[in-house]
Design a protein around this motif. Structure first.
Motif, PDB file in Angstrom:
ATOM      1  N   ASN A 245       0.835  -1.186   0.000  1.00 35.34           N
ATOM      2  CA  ASN A 245       0.000   0.000   0.000  1.00 35.34           C
ATOM      3  C   ASN A 245       0.875   1.243   0.000  1.00 35.34           C
ATOM      4  OD1 ASN A 245      -2.513   1.442   0.373  1.00 35.34           O
ATOM      5  ND2 ASN A 245      -1.745   1.894   2.421  1.00 35.34           N
ATOM      6  N   ASN A 246       0.434   2.285  -0.728  1.00 32.68           N
ATOM      7  CA  ASN A 246       1.119   3.573  -0.678  1.00 32.68           C
ATOM      8  C   ASN A 246       0.269   4.550   0.108  1.00 32.68           C
ATOM      9  OD1 ASN A 246       3.412   3.021  -2.352  1.00 32.68           O
ATOM     10  ND2 ASN A 246       1.962   2.910  -4.062  1.00 32.68           N
ATOM     11  N   THR A 247       0.923   5.275   0.997  1.00 39.91           N
ATOM     12  CA  THR A 247       0.183   6.215   1.825  1.00 39.91           C
ATOM     13  C   THR A 247       0.697   7.630   1.579  1.00 39.91           C
ATOM     14  OG1 THR A 247       0.052   4.521   3.499  1.00 39.91           O
ATOM     15  CG2 THR A 247      -0.469   6.744   4.190  1.00 39.91           C
ATOM     16  N   LEU A 248      -0.227   8.564   1.350  1.00 38.52           N
ATOM     17  CA  LEU A 248       0.118   9.979   1.250  1.00 38.52           C
ATOM     18  C   LEU A 248      -0.688  10.691   2.324  1.00 38.52           C
ATOM     19  CD1 LEU A 248      -0.049  10.413  -2.636  1.00 38.52           C
ATOM     20  CD2 LEU A 248       2.004  10.161  -1.237  1.00 38.52           C
ATOM     21  N   GLU A 249      -0.010  11.511   3.114  1.00 40.16           N
ATOM     22  CA  GLU A 249      -0.729  12.172   4.204  1.00 40.16           C
ATOM     23  C   GLU A 249      -1.117  13.593   3.831  1.00 40.16           C
ATOM     24  OE1 GLU A 249       0.488  11.575   8.197  1.00 40.16           O
ATOM     25  OE2 GLU A 249       1.738   9.849   7.642  1.00 40.16           O
ATOM     26  N   ALA A 309       6.945  12.897  -9.813  1.00 32.71           N
ATOM     27  CA  ALA A 309       7.631  11.917  -8.964  1.00 32.71           C
ATOM     28  C   ALA A 309       9.065  11.763  -9.404  1.00 32.71           C
ATOM     29  CB  ALA A 309       6.915  10.581  -9.040  1.00 32.71           C
ATOM     30  N   GLU A 310       9.935  11.456  -8.427  1.00 27.84           N
ATOM     31  CA  GLU A 310      11.341  11.234  -8.758  1.00 27.84           C
ATOM     32  C   GLU A 310      11.657   9.758  -8.542  1.00 27.84           C
ATOM     33  OE1 GLU A 310      14.109  13.478  -6.361  1.00 27.84           O
ATOM     34  OE2 GLU A 310      15.793  12.324  -7.183  1.00 27.84           O
ATOM     35  N   VAL A 311      12.308   9.126  -9.535  1.00 26.93           N
ATOM     36  CA  VAL A 311      12.624   7.704  -9.427  1.00 26.93           C
ATOM     37  C   VAL A 311      13.803   7.525  -8.478  1.00 26.93           C
ATOM     38  CG1 VAL A 311      13.313   5.626 -10.676  1.00 26.93           C
ATOM     39  CG2 VAL A 311      11.836   7.334 -11.780  1.00 26.93           C
ATOM     40  N   LEU A 312      13.639   6.655  -7.479  1.00 26.24           N
ATOM     41  CA  LEU A 312      14.725   6.397  -6.534  1.00 26.24           C
ATOM     42  C   LEU A 312      15.377   5.045  -6.780  1.00 26.24           C
ATOM     43  CD1 LEU A 312      13.054   7.673  -3.245  1.00 26.24           C
ATOM     44  CD2 LEU A 312      14.730   8.852  -4.658  1.00 26.24           C
ATOM     45  N   VAL A 327       7.251  10.725  -3.869  1.00 25.28           N
ATOM     46  CA  VAL A 327       6.033  11.416  -4.284  1.00 25.28           C
ATOM     47  C   VAL A 327       5.524  12.232  -3.108  1.00 25.28           C
ATOM     48  CG1 VAL A 327       3.663  11.166  -5.094  1.00 25.28           C
ATOM     49  CG2 VAL A 327       5.421   9.567  -5.875  1.00 25.28           C
ATOM     50  N   ALA A 328       5.358  13.508  -3.321  1.00 23.45           N
ATOM     51  CA  ALA A 328       4.826  14.411  -2.288  1.00 23.45           C
ATOM     52  C   ALA A 328       5.513  14.179  -0.945  1.00 23.45           C
ATOM     53  CB  ALA A 328       3.307  14.225  -2.156  1.00 23.45           C
ATOM     54  N   GLY A 329       6.840  14.046  -0.976  1.00 21.35           N
ATOM     55  CA  GLY A 329       7.589  13.897   0.272  1.00 21.35           C
ATOM     56  C   GLY A 329       7.704  12.467   0.779  1.00 21.35           C
ATOM     57  N   ASN A 330       6.915  11.539   0.237  1.00 20.53           N
ATOM     58  CA  ASN A 330       6.996  10.138   0.663  1.00 20.53           C
ATOM     59  C   ASN A 330       8.027   9.401  -0.190  1.00 20.53           C
ATOM     60  OD1 ASN A 330       6.644   7.446   1.175  1.00 20.53           O
ATOM     61  ND2 ASN A 330       4.421   7.440   0.859  1.00 20.53           N
ATOM     62  N   GLU A 331       9.075   8.861   0.463  1.00 21.82           N
ATOM     63  CA  GLU A 331      10.143   8.197  -0.294  1.00 21.82           C
ATOM     64  C   GLU A 331       9.902   6.710  -0.479  1.00 21.82           C
ATOM     65  OE1 GLU A 331      14.019   9.147   1.111  1.00 21.82           O
ATOM     66  OE2 GLU A 331      13.731  11.243   0.519  1.00 21.82           O
ATOM     67  N   ASP A 332       8.806   6.210   0.037  1.00 17.70           N
ATOM     68  CA  ASP A 332       8.515   4.788  -0.083  1.00 17.70           C
ATOM     69  C   ASP A 332       7.308   4.538  -0.952  1.00 17.70           C
ATOM     70  OD1 ASP A 332      10.430   3.176   1.196  1.00 17.70           O
ATOM     71  OD2 ASP A 332       9.813   4.043   3.122  1.00 17.70           O
ATOM     72  N   PHE A 333       7.130   5.361  -1.938  1.00 18.10           N
ATOM     73  CA  PHE A 333       5.989   5.218  -2.830  1.00 18.10           C
ATOM     74  C   PHE A 333       6.354   4.197  -3.905  1.00 18.10           C
ATOM     75  CE2 PHE A 333       2.815   6.168  -5.917  1.00 18.10           C
ATOM     76  CZ  PHE A 333       1.753   6.738  -5.210  1.00 18.10           C
ATOM     77  N   VAL A 334       5.633   3.091  -3.916  1.00 21.25           N
ATOM     78  CA  VAL A 334       6.007   1.986  -4.798  1.00 21.25           C
ATOM     79  C   VAL A 334       5.014   1.868  -5.949  1.00 21.25           C
ATOM     80  CG1 VAL A 334       6.224  -0.519  -4.920  1.00 21.25           C
ATOM     81  CG2 VAL A 334       7.189   0.725  -2.986  1.00 21.25           C
ATOM     82  N   VAL A 335       5.553   1.618  -7.120  1.00 21.68           N
ATOM     83  CA  VAL A 335       4.699   1.383  -8.286  1.00 21.68           C
ATOM     84  C   VAL A 335       5.060   0.025  -8.857  1.00 21.68           C
ATOM     85  CG1 VAL A 335       4.037   2.200 -10.559  1.00 21.68           C
ATOM     86  CG2 VAL A 335       4.647   3.830  -8.776  1.00 21.68           C
ATOM     87  N   LYS A 336       4.041  -0.762  -9.152  1.00 18.55           N
ATOM     88  CA  LYS A 336       4.309  -2.055  -9.773  1.00 18.55           C
ATOM     89  C   LYS A 336       3.711  -2.038 -11.165  1.00 18.55           C
ATOM     90  CE  LYS A 336       4.153  -5.046  -5.719  1.00 18.55           C
ATOM     91  NZ  LYS A 336       3.177  -5.874  -5.000  1.00 18.55           N
ATOM     92  N   THR A 337       4.518  -2.414 -12.163  1.00 22.61           N
ATOM     93  CA  THR A 337       3.985  -2.476 -13.518  1.00 22.61           C
ATOM     94  C   THR A 337       4.328  -3.816 -14.132  1.00 22.61           C
ATOM     95  OG1 THR A 337       5.975  -1.279 -14.116  1.00 22.61           O
ATOM     96  CG2 THR A 337       3.942  -0.029 -14.108  1.00 22.61           C
ATOM     97  N   ARG A 338       3.442  -4.257 -14.989  1.00 23.55           N
ATOM     98  CA  ARG A 338       3.631  -5.538 -15.650  1.00 23.55           C
ATOM     99  C   ARG A 338       4.748  -5.412 -16.685  1.00 23.55           C
ATOM    100  NH1 ARG A 338       1.224  -8.383 -19.652  1.00 23.55           N
ATOM    101  NH2 ARG A 338       0.148  -6.537 -20.429  1.00 23.55           N
ATOM    102  N   ASN A 339       5.529  -6.459 -16.831  1.00 19.96           N
ATOM    103  CA  ASN A 339       6.611  -6.462 -17.808  1.00 19.96           C
ATOM    104  C   ASN A 339       6.026  -6.710 -19.197  1.00 19.96           C
ATOM    105  OD1 ASN A 339       8.851  -6.834 -19.354  1.00 19.96           O
ATOM    106  ND2 ASN A 339       9.731  -8.489 -18.117  1.00 19.96           N
ATOM    107  N   ALA A 340       5.501  -5.635 -19.803  1.00 22.19           N
ATOM    108  CA  ALA A 340       4.945  -5.741 -21.149  1.00 22.19           C
ATOM    109  C   ALA A 340       6.014  -5.270 -22.139  1.00 22.19           C
ATOM    110  CB  ALA A 340       3.700  -4.874 -21.242  1.00 22.19           C
ATOM    111  N   PRO A 341       5.922  -5.692 -23.444  1.00 21.01           N
ATOM    112  CA  PRO A 341       6.964  -5.313 -24.416  1.00 21.01           C
ATOM    113  C   PRO A 341       7.141  -3.798 -24.540  1.00 21.01           C
ATOM    114  CG  PRO A 341       5.472  -6.963 -25.329  1.00 21.01           C
ATOM    115  CD  PRO A 341       4.912  -6.579 -24.011  1.00 21.01           C
ATOM    116  N   ASP A 342       6.051  -3.056 -24.397  1.00 25.55           N
ATOM    117  CA  ASP A 342       6.168  -1.617 -24.616  1.00 25.55           C
ATOM    118  C   ASP A 342       6.379  -0.847 -23.311  1.00 25.55           C
ATOM    119  OD1 ASP A 342       3.700  -2.263 -23.615  1.00 25.55           O
ATOM    120  OD2 ASP A 342       2.659  -0.657 -24.686  1.00 25.55           O
ATOM    121  N   GLN A 343       6.611  -1.583 -22.198  1.00 24.01           N
ATOM    122  CA  GLN A 343       6.723  -0.899 -20.920  1.00 24.01           C
ATOM    123  C   GLN A 343       8.068  -0.169 -20.805  1.00 24.01           C
ATOM    124  OE1 GLN A 343       5.390   0.842 -18.682  1.00 24.01           O
ATOM    125  NE2 GLN A 343       4.121  -0.808 -17.861  1.00 24.01           N
TER     126      GLN A 343
END
Ligand SMILES: Nc1ncnc2c1ncn2[C@@H]1O[C@H](COP(=O)(O)OP(=O)(O)OP(=O)(O)O)[C@@H](O)[C@H]1O
Ligand SMILES: [Mg+2]
Lengths: 366, 283
Positions: A245-249, A309-312, A327-343
Motif C-alpha cells: 500500500n502507498n500512503t500519502l498524508e 515523482a522522482e525515481v529512486l 512522491v509528495a515527500g513520501n520516499e517509499d511510494f512503490v509502483v508495480k507495472t507488468r513487464n509488457a513489451p512496450d513498458q
C-alpha cells in the motif's frame, strides 16, 4: 457488517468480550455472523485475539461477556466434547501412541460406531487427503506435511458441520503450503462444511476465503470478501495490513459529490474517495495500491490525476517491475507495472509524471 | 569414555583419577551387597567366611539357610504378609498419586503448590516421626494393628514417589492432545484413559516400582502401625538380627536382591516399550 441479523447465521458471535485476567480485554465486542458452508478466515497480527476466538468457539475458553450461538442455539454452557466441532490444531495434536488409522478412528469409536463402519470411514478420509496407504504408521514416522493432512482428515472424519483451523499450515514450506491451501479449499467445498480458518498470512487469507475478518487489537477492523478487502479497505490499518500500500498524508480541503479534495503535506491537491473522513480540516491518510499507479503516458487513462515523482530505485522482478519513487515527500511510494513489451524501464534520478484514477485513491483515517 | 587425541597431560591425569574415584564409589556401594551372596551359602551358622569357604571347598557351602527360610513358619508367614501388603499398597499409591499429579498439573487448581508439598511430605519428614504420628492417629480410629492400617500407611509413603515421577512426565505432556480428544467428542474419563494415561505410563510405572520397593523394604512404620499379624519380611529380618543372629537373614537378603534386580529389569523393559509407543524413541 451485518450484526443484528442473527437468525440466518450458522455461527454467531454476539457482543462477545474476553478477558483472561479480568482486567484487559483481549477480545472487545466481537460481532460476527458466519453463514452455513462459508469459508471464513480470521486474519490479523500476532496477539490480536484470533486463537482466543477459536478457543471460545471450541469451548476451551469461556466468553467473559456476550453469547456465541451455533445453529441458533447458545453454546456457552455446552461442554467442549458435546459441541461436535472439528478442529485442526496448530501443532496437529495427533496422538503419538496411536497409528494414523487409530487416530482417525478415535472420534468414531467415541461415538460408538461399529468396526466395519469405522474402517470404511477411516479409509475414505485417508483417501480424501491422499494418504490411503499410511494407516499403519505412527505420527512420528510422517513428514510435517503428511501429519498436517492426517490432522485434517481426523477433523473431518466424523463429518462435523463446522471445522476450525488454527494456522494449520504455519509449519510448512511455501510449496507444500500452497498445495495444502488448494487441497483444504477443495475438500471444504466438496463437503460443504463451514470453516473458520485462522492465519496471519494475508495471501493465504485472500486465496482461500469467502470472507475475511481482519482482526486488530481485539476488534474486527473489516469483514469483507477478499476482493473488497483488497480494493476497498475501510480504514488505514486494513489498507496497510492487506497487500502492499502507498500512503500519502494530508488534510481534507472539502468534501462534495462523493469526492474529497485532499491537500497533501507538500501543498498538492488531489481528488480522493472519502471513506472514513467526514469533514473539511480532518487529517487523512490517502491509500493507493501500487499496481493502480501508472507512469506510461500512453497508458494513463482519461480523467487520471497526475503528480510529479522522482525515481529512486528500479527493481526488475521478472514478471513485474517494482519502482520506488519520491512522491509528495513520501520516499517509499512503490509502483508495480507488468513487464509488457512496450513498458518503459525507468532509471534512478529521472523525474516522471505518475497518475491514477480518483476512485482508486481512498481517503482513510489518519 | 576414550579420551580425544588432543587431550593434554592435565586432562589425562584428571580423566584417570576421575575413573578411579568412580570405581571406588561404586565399590563402596556394591561391596556390602555382593559380599552377602557367598556368605548366604555358608555351611556354618556364622556371619564370616570360614577357612573352608576361602579354600573353595564344596563342603564349606550349603543351601541350609535357604532350606530354613522355606521351611521355617516364621519366615514363611513374613513372606506371605509382605506379598499381601506391598502390591495392595502399591496399587493404592499409584492410583491416588497419579490422580493427584494429573489434578495438580492443571493451572486453575488453587493452592497447588501447598497441596503438593503436603502430599510429598512423607518423603521429607523423618520416618520415625511419621510412624509415631500414624501410630497415635491410627490407634484413635481403630486402624492400628490391622492389615488395612499397614496398607494405608505404606500407600502414604509410596504416594510421593508416584506424584514426583508422574509430574515429571506430565511436564512434557502436550495439553492440546487432551483438547483434541475433547474436541472429537471424548468425555474427560475417556480422554484420561485413552490419551493421557498411555502417554504418562512410563512415569506411572517407575513411580509404582518405587512405591512397591518402599513398602517391601519398610520396617519402621510397620513396627509402629502393624501388630504380630502383619509381620513383614523386613520386620522378621530385624527381629532375626536382634534375637537369634541366624545367617538365614543372608539367604533372605540374597533372595530380595535377586527379586529387586528382576523387578527393575522387567519394569525398565516395560518402560522402554511404552516409551517407544509414545513415539519418543525410534522403533
Ligand atoms: N491463556 C492465556 N492467559 C492470559 N493471556 C492470554 C492467554 N492466551 C492468550 N492470551 C493473551 O491474549 C492475547 C490474544 O492472544 P491470542 O492467542 O488470541 O492471539 P492470536 O491472534 O492467536 O495471535 P497469534 O497470531 O500470535 O497466534 C495476547 O495478548 C495474549 O498474550
Ligand atoms: Mg494464535
Amino acid at each position: 457488517m451485518p450484526t443484528d441479523s442473527k437468525a440466518d447465521g450458522f455461527v454467531v458471535f454476539d457482543h462477545v468480550q474476553k478477558s483472561y485476567d479480568g482486567d484487559t480485554l483481549v477480545v472487545k465486542d466481537l460481532n460476527l455472523n458466519i453463514g452455513k458452508g462459508e469459508f471464513l478466515t480470521m486474519l490479523g497480527p500476532s496477539g490480536s485475539g484470533k486463537t482466543t476466538c477459536l478457543m471460545m468457539l471450541a469451548g476451551f475458553e469461556t466468553a467473559t461477556h456476550g453469547e456465541i450461538l451455533l445453529d441458533g442455539k447458545p453454546i456457552n454452557n455446552i461442554a467442549p466434547h458435546k459441541r461436535g466441532i472439528g478442529m485442526v490444531f496448530q501443532n496437529y495434536a495427533l496422538f503419538p501412541h496411536m497409528t494414523v488409522a487409530e487416530n482417525l478412528a478415535f472420534p468414531l469409536e467415541v461415538r460408538k460406531m461399529g468396526k466395519s463402519v469405522r474402517e470404511e470411514k477411516v479409509q475414505r478420509a485417508l483417501d480424501m487427503v491422499q494418504m490411503g496407504s499410511f494407516g499403519g504408521r505412527r505420527p512420528a514416522q510422517l513428514s510435517g506435511g503428511q501429519q498436517q493432512r492426517i490432522a485434517l482428515a481426523r477433523a473431518l472424519v466424523f463429518e462435523p458441520e463446522l471445522v476450525l483451523m488454527d494456522e494449520p499450515l504455519g509449519a510448512l514450506d511455501k510449496q507444500l503450503r500452497e498445495h495444502m491451501q488448494f487441497e483444504i479449499k477443495r475438500i471444504a467445498d466438496n463437503l460443504g462444511i463451514t470453516v473458520v480458518y485462522v492465519t496471519h498470512d494475508q495471501t493465504e487469507a485472500l486465496t482461500m476465503s469467502d470472507r475475511v475478518a481482519v482482526f486488530d487489537d481485539g476488534r474486527i477492523q473489516q469483514l469483507a470478501p477478499p476482493d473488497q478487502l483488497y480494493e476497498k479497505p475501510e480504514n488505514s490499518f486494513v489498507a496497510q495490513f492487506i497487500g502492499e500500500n502507498n500512503t500519502l498524508e494530508g488534510v481534507v480541503e472539502s468534501i462534495k459529490d462523493g469526492t474529497a479534495l485532499v491537500k497533501l503535506d507538500n501543498g498538492e491537491l488531489i481528488d480522493t474517495v472519502p471513506v472514513n473522513v467526514s469533514a473539511a480540516g480532518e487529517r487523512t491518510k490517502v491509500s493507493i495500491r501500487p499496481e493502480r499507479v501508472e507512469y506510461n503516458k500512453e497508458r494513463l487513462q482519461e480523467g487520471a490525476h497526475t503528480l510529479k515523482a522522482e525515481v529512486l530505485e528500479f527493481i526488475y522482478m521478472g514478471d513485474i517491475f517494482r519502482t520506488r519513487l519520491r512522491v509528495a515527500g513520501n520516499e517509499d511510494f512503490v509502483v508495480k507495472t507488468r513487464n509488457a513489451p512496450d513498458q518503459v524501464r525507468l532509471k534512478p534520478g529521472e523525474t516522471i509524471e505518475i497518475g491514477w484514477l480518483p476512485e482508486d485513491c481512498r481517503a482513510l483515517d489518519a | 569414555m576414550a579420551l580425544p587425541t588432543y587431550a593434554t597431560t592435565g586432562q589425562k591425569i584428571w580423566h584417570y583419577s576421575y575413573l578411579t574415584l568412580c570405581g571406588l564409589i561404586f565399590f563402596f556401594l556394591i561391596a556390602p551387597i555382593i559380599v552377602i551372596i557367598p556368605l548366604s551359602f555358608n555351611a556354618e551358622d556364622f556371619f564370616t567366611f570360614t577357612p573352608k569357604m576361602l579354600a573353595l571347598d564344596p563342603e564349606g557351602y550349603s543351601l541350609k539357610h535357604y532350606r530354613d527360610f522355606f521351611t521355617n513358619p516364621n519366615w514363611q508367614q513374613a513372606l506371605v504378609n509382605s506379598v499381601k501388603i506391598a502390591p495392595v499398597a502399591t496399587l493404592l499409591s499409584v492410583s491416588l498419586g497419579t490422580l493427584a499429579a494429573v489434578g495438580l498439573s492443571q493451572s486453575h487448581v488453587p493452592f497447588r503448590r501447598a497441596i503438593m508439598a503436603v502430599l510429598i511430605s512423607p518423603m521429607i519428614v523423618p520416618l520415625i516421626i511419621s510412624a509415631a504420628g500414624m501410630y497415635f492417629f491410627y490407634s484413635r480410629i481403630g486402624l492400628q494393628g490391622t492389615y488395612f492400617g499397614v496398607v494405608l500407611a505404606h500407600a502414604v509413603l509410596g504416594v510421593p514417589f508416584v506424584i514426583i515421577t508422574v509430574t515429571a512426565t506430565l511436564v512434557g505432556f502436550d495439553r492440546s492432545l487432551t483438547r483434541a480428544a475433547a474436541n472429537m467428542g471424548a468425555d474427560p474419563v475417556t480422554t484420561f484413559f485413552r490419551v493421557q494415561m498411555p502417554l504418562i505410563l512410563p512415569g506411572v510405572i517407575s513411580g509404582g516400582l518405587f512405591a512397591f520397593i518402599t513398602s517391601f523394604d519398610e520396617v519402621v512404620v510397620v513396627l509402629f502401625v502393624g501388630s504380630a499379624g502383619q509381620k513383614t519380611l523386613p520386620w522378621q529380618m530385624f527381629t532375626g538380627l536382634r534375637e537369634q543372629i541366624s545367617p538365614t537373614i543372608l539367604a533372605v537378603a540374597t533372595l530380595l536382591v535377586v527379586i529387586s534386580i528382576c523387578l527393575l529389569t522387567v519394569v525398565e523393559l516395560l518402560r522402554r516399550r511404552s516409551e517407544r509407543l509414545r513415539g519418543m524413541s525410534p522403533t
